[in-house]
Design a protein around this motif. Structure first.
Motif, PDB file in Angstrom:
ATOM      1  N   PRO A 141     -22.574   6.440  48.702  1.00  0.00           N
ATOM      2  CA  PRO A 141     -21.860   7.069  47.581  1.00  0.00           C
ATOM      3  C   PRO A 141     -22.678   8.127  46.852  1.00  0.00           C
ATOM      4  O   PRO A 141     -22.130   9.148  46.425  1.00  0.00           O
ATOM      5  N   VAL A 142     -23.980   7.895  46.700  1.00  0.00           N
ATOM      6  CA  VAL A 142     -24.819   8.894  46.032  1.00  0.00           C
ATOM      7  C   VAL A 142     -24.863  10.183  46.846  1.00  0.00           C
ATOM      8  O   VAL A 142     -24.723  11.290  46.301  1.00  0.00           O
ATOM      9  N   VAL A 143     -25.043  10.063  48.153  1.00  0.00           N
ATOM     10  CA  VAL A 143     -25.079  11.246  49.016  1.00  0.00           C
ATOM     11  C   VAL A 143     -23.735  11.985  48.963  1.00  0.00           C
ATOM     12  O   VAL A 143     -23.695  13.220  48.851  1.00  0.00           O
ATOM     13  N   GLN A 144     -22.639  11.233  49.014  1.00  0.00           N
ATOM     14  CA  GLN A 144     -21.330  11.875  48.940  1.00  0.00           C
ATOM     15  C   GLN A 144     -21.100  12.524  47.579  1.00  0.00           C
ATOM     16  O   GLN A 144     -20.484  13.599  47.491  1.00  0.00           O
ATOM     17  N   GLY A 145     -21.600  11.895  46.518  1.00  0.00           N
ATOM     18  CA  GLY A 145     -21.465  12.492  45.195  1.00  0.00           C
ATOM     19  C   GLY A 145     -22.236  13.790  45.069  1.00  0.00           C
ATOM     20  O   GLY A 145     -21.751  14.762  44.477  1.00  0.00           O
ATOM     21  N   VAL A 146     -23.443  13.823  45.631  1.00  0.00           N
ATOM     22  CA  VAL A 146     -24.234  15.058  45.599  1.00  0.00           C
ATOM     23  C   VAL A 146     -23.537  16.143  46.412  1.00  0.00           C
ATOM     24  O   VAL A 146     -23.478  17.310  45.998  1.00  0.00           O
ATOM     25  N   GLN A 147     -22.981  15.787  47.559  1.00  0.00           N
ATOM     26  CA  GLN A 147     -22.241  16.760  48.359  1.00  0.00           C
ATOM     27  C   GLN A 147     -21.026  17.281  47.591  1.00  0.00           C
ATOM     28  O   GLN A 147     -20.709  18.475  47.632  1.00  0.00           O
ATOM     29  N   LEU A 148     -20.353  16.380  46.874  1.00  0.00           N
ATOM     30  CA  LEU A 148     -19.180  16.786  46.101  1.00  0.00           C
ATOM     31  C   LEU A 148     -19.549  17.752  44.985  1.00  0.00           C
ATOM     32  O   LEU A 148     -18.737  18.613  44.602  1.00  0.00           O
ATOM     33  N   SER A 149     -20.768  17.631  44.453  1.00  0.00           N
ATOM     34  CA  SER A 149     -21.178  18.494  43.342  1.00  0.00           C
ATOM     35  C   SER A 149     -21.313  19.959  43.755  1.00  0.00           C
ATOM     36  O   SER A 149     -21.378  20.824  42.887  1.00  0.00           O
ATOM     37  N   PHE A 150     -21.367  20.231  45.027  1.00  0.00           N
ATOM     38  CA  PHE A 150     -21.456  21.615  45.514  1.00  0.00           C
ATOM     39  C   PHE A 150     -20.098  22.182  45.894  1.00  0.00           C
ATOM     40  O   PHE A 150     -20.021  23.208  46.570  1.00  0.00           O
ATOM     41  N   THR A 151     -19.037  21.517  45.458  1.00  0.00           N
ATOM     42  CA  THR A 151     -17.689  21.961  45.805  1.00  0.00           C
ATOM     43  C   THR A 151     -16.838  22.106  44.550  1.00  0.00           C
ATOM     44  O   THR A 151     -17.186  21.594  43.476  1.00  0.00           O
ATOM     45  N   LYS A 152     -15.741  22.792  44.701  1.00  0.00           N
ATOM     46  CA  LYS A 152     -14.706  22.849  43.662  1.00  0.00           C
ATOM     47  C   LYS A 152     -13.548  21.996  44.177  1.00  0.00           C
ATOM     48  O   LYS A 152     -12.798  22.406  45.066  1.00  0.00           O
ATOM     49  N   THR A 153     -13.446  20.796  43.621  1.00  0.00           N
ATOM     50  CA  THR A 153     -12.497  19.810  44.128  1.00  0.00           C
ATOM     51  C   THR A 153     -11.602  19.346  42.996  1.00  0.00           C
ATOM     52  O   THR A 153     -12.088  18.750  42.023  1.00  0.00           O
ATOM     53  N   PRO A 154     -10.292  19.582  43.079  1.00  0.00           N
ATOM     54  CA  PRO A 154      -9.384  19.079  42.046  1.00  0.00           C
ATOM     55  C   PRO A 154      -9.121  17.593  42.224  1.00  0.00           C
ATOM     56  O   PRO A 154      -9.239  17.050  43.334  1.00  0.00           O
ATOM     57  N   LEU A 155      -8.770  16.929  41.137  1.00  0.00           N
ATOM     58  CA  LEU A 155      -8.512  15.491  41.183  1.00  0.00           C
ATOM     59  C   LEU A 155      -7.325  15.159  42.072  1.00  0.00           C
ATOM     60  O   LEU A 155      -7.318  14.142  42.760  1.00  0.00           O
ATOM     61  N   VAL A 156      -6.312  16.030  42.071  1.00  0.00           N
ATOM     62  CA  VAL A 156      -5.089  15.745  42.850  1.00  0.00           C
ATOM     63  C   VAL A 156      -5.311  15.926  44.338  1.00  0.00           C
ATOM     64  O   VAL A 156      -4.508  15.455  45.148  1.00  0.00           O
ATOM     65  N   LYS A 157      -6.392  16.646  44.737  1.00  0.00           N
ATOM     66  CA  LYS A 157      -6.694  16.843  46.156  1.00  0.00           C
ATOM     67  C   LYS A 157      -8.179  16.557  46.389  1.00  0.00           C
ATOM     68  O   LYS A 157      -8.974  17.472  46.598  1.00  0.00           O
ATOM     69  N   PRO A 158      -8.561  15.275  46.349  1.00  0.00           N
ATOM     70  CA  PRO A 158      -9.989  14.963  46.466  1.00  0.00           C
ATOM     71  C   PRO A 158     -10.585  15.332  47.816  1.00  0.00           C
ATOM     72  O   PRO A 158     -11.810  15.457  47.935  1.00  0.00           O
ATOM     73  N   ASP A 159      -9.749  15.494  48.842  1.00  0.00           N
ATOM     74  CA  ASP A 159     -10.250  15.872  50.162  1.00  0.00           C
ATOM     75  C   ASP A 159     -10.093  17.363  50.440  1.00  0.00           C
ATOM     76  O   ASP A 159     -10.404  17.821  51.538  1.00  0.00           O
ATOM     77  N   GLY A 160      -9.605  18.111  49.456  1.00  0.00           N
ATOM     78  CA  GLY A 160      -9.348  19.526  49.687  1.00  0.00           C
ATOM     79  C   GLY A 160     -10.265  20.436  48.923  1.00  0.00           C
ATOM     80  O   GLY A 160      -9.846  21.513  48.474  1.00  0.00           O
ATOM     81  N   GLY A 161     -11.519  20.032  48.740  1.00  0.00           N
ATOM     82  CA  GLY A 161     -12.470  20.851  48.001  1.00  0.00           C
ATOM     83  C   GLY A 161     -13.006  22.009  48.830  1.00  0.00           C
ATOM     84  O   GLY A 161     -13.015  21.975  50.059  1.00  0.00           O
ATOM     85  N   THR A 162     -13.443  23.032  48.135  1.00  0.00           N
ATOM     86  CA  THR A 162     -14.056  24.199  48.775  1.00  0.00           C
ATOM     87  C   THR A 162     -15.484  24.349  48.279  1.00  0.00           C
ATOM     88  O   THR A 162     -15.771  24.152  47.094  1.00  0.00           O
ATOM     89  N   GLY A 163     -16.381  24.693  49.189  1.00  0.00           N
ATOM     90  CA  GLY A 163     -17.786  24.835  48.824  1.00  0.00           C
ATOM     91  C   GLY A 163     -18.036  26.032  47.927  1.00  0.00           C
ATOM     92  O   GLY A 163     -17.555  27.136  48.203  1.00  0.00           O
ATOM     93  N   ILE A 164     -18.785  25.815  46.848  1.00  0.00           N
ATOM     94  CA  ILE A 164     -19.093  26.905  45.911  1.00  0.00           C
ATOM     95  C   ILE A 164     -20.587  26.971  45.618  1.00  0.00           C
ATOM     96  O   ILE A 164     -21.020  27.630  44.666  1.00  0.00           O
ATOM     97  N   GLY A 165     -21.401  26.275  46.402  1.00  0.00           N
ATOM     98  CA  GLY A 165     -22.849  26.330  46.209  1.00  0.00           C
ATOM     99  C   GLY A 165     -23.292  25.711  44.900  1.00  0.00           C
ATOM    100  O   GLY A 165     -22.861  24.615  44.533  1.00  0.00           O
TER     101      GLY A 165
END
Length: 315
Positions: A50-74
């Motif tokens: 979960p920590v690794v996935q959370g860090v990966q998520l922090s580099f994306t723009k991910t809306p709550l309604v589409k948690p799997d549809g994030g786009t990388g923003i560095g």
């Protein structure tokens, strides 16, 4: 028969043949891994991944309604946070809340342990009563203190009203919001500190106190020479644990104030909740969580550096 032929040559002892490792020896080799294995698997599945996935998520723009549809923003989430006054307000609230809670909880808990380590009538009952706050569920604790701090009919306002002081908005006034959540948190966690320190106090050999008494040492000298050296490692460990838990604490703060009033209690964890579920920005919430993890790691590193320095002094 001659003497030469009647005497047999001495036999040379042959080294024993090494047997294959027995089942017992094999079990001794693999048993530590079997015992530790479930804990390692648990840590990997429920903490590291979960920590690794959370860090990966922090580099994306991910809306709550589409948690799997994030786009990388560095590093955009981090750059926006580090330039946001709200983030620094949240960081300051976290540091203030953590420092106040840890200082008061450890000081009061250690003081209570010193008092309850003395023999007096009814000591067992007093110990049991003091440990009750730790046994009360956190949500129940928040509800109890929300009633105590209630502006219209709360117990605290009844008391201050009887003293001639006007009613105060303990949970809606920025001057008192942080004090209210700190007081509640200290009431909740102080018994754990007391129990841990009390256990450390009871492990001190009584002969040491008798020796200092025979030397004519007073109470303060005995505390410095005997009591504190024995309980200091325990106090340091419990301080570290209380610090990490205070950085992570969410339920009491959110249920009492929701991060208000005027963001005075908007700690990092509450801010994560707000960003994720109010603003529906999972990426930014994950970035705040990652920075909070860094803060916890910094505290842990400082603790181990201090422990190494203390060990070097004692060596």
């Amino acid at each position: 028969m001659s003497l030469r032929t009647s005497i047999s040559p001495p036999t040379v002892a042959q080294p024993p043949i090494q047997d294959a490792p027995s089942r017992h020896h094999m079990w001794q080799r693999i048993s530590p891994y079997i015992y530790v294995g479930p804990a390692v698997v648990y840590l990997i599945i429920f903490m590291i991944i979960p920590v690794v996935q959370g860090v990966q998520l922090s580099f994306t723009k991910t809306p709550l309604v589409k948690p799997d549809g994030g786009t990388g923003i560095g590093l955009e989430n981090y750059s926006r946070l580090l330039s946001s006054p709200q983030f620094y307000n949240s960081l300051g609230a976290t540091i203030l809340y953590t420092a106040a809670t840890v200082i008061f909880a450890v000081a009061i808990g250690a003081g209570a342990a010193l008092l309850l380590n003395r023999a007096f009538k009814g000591r067992t009952l007093v110990r049991a009563v003091i440990t009750l706050p730790w046994a009360v569920p956190t949500v129940a604790t928040a509800l109890i203190f929300s009633w105590i701090f209630n502006r219209s009919d709360g117990v605290l306002n009844e008391v201050v009203g009887g003293l001639g002081i006007g009613q105060q908005g303990w949970l809606v006034d920025p001057k008192y919001g942080m004090a209210a959540v700190v007081l509640t948190s200290v009431w909740k966690v102080m018994p754990l500190v007391m129990l841990v320190v009390l256990a450390s106090l009871q492990s001190i050999p009584s002969e040491l106190y008798e020796a200092t008494r025979m030397d004519g040492a007073g109470a303060l000298e005995t505390f410095k020479a005997v009591t504190w050296p024995h309980i200091a490692p325990t106090v340091r460990v419990v301080t570290l644990l209380m610090t990490i838990w205070s950085i992570r604490r969410f339920e009491i703060i959110y249920l009492l104030t929701g991060g208000g009033p005027v963001d005075s209690t908007n700690t990092l964890v509450v801010n994560v909740y707000r960003q994720a579920f109010s603003n529906q920005e999972l990426g930014r919430a994950a970035a705040i969580g990652a920075l909070g993890l860094v803060l916890s790691l910094m505290v842990t590193v400082v603790y181990f550096m201090m422990e190494r320095r203390n060990a070097a002094k004692e060596a």
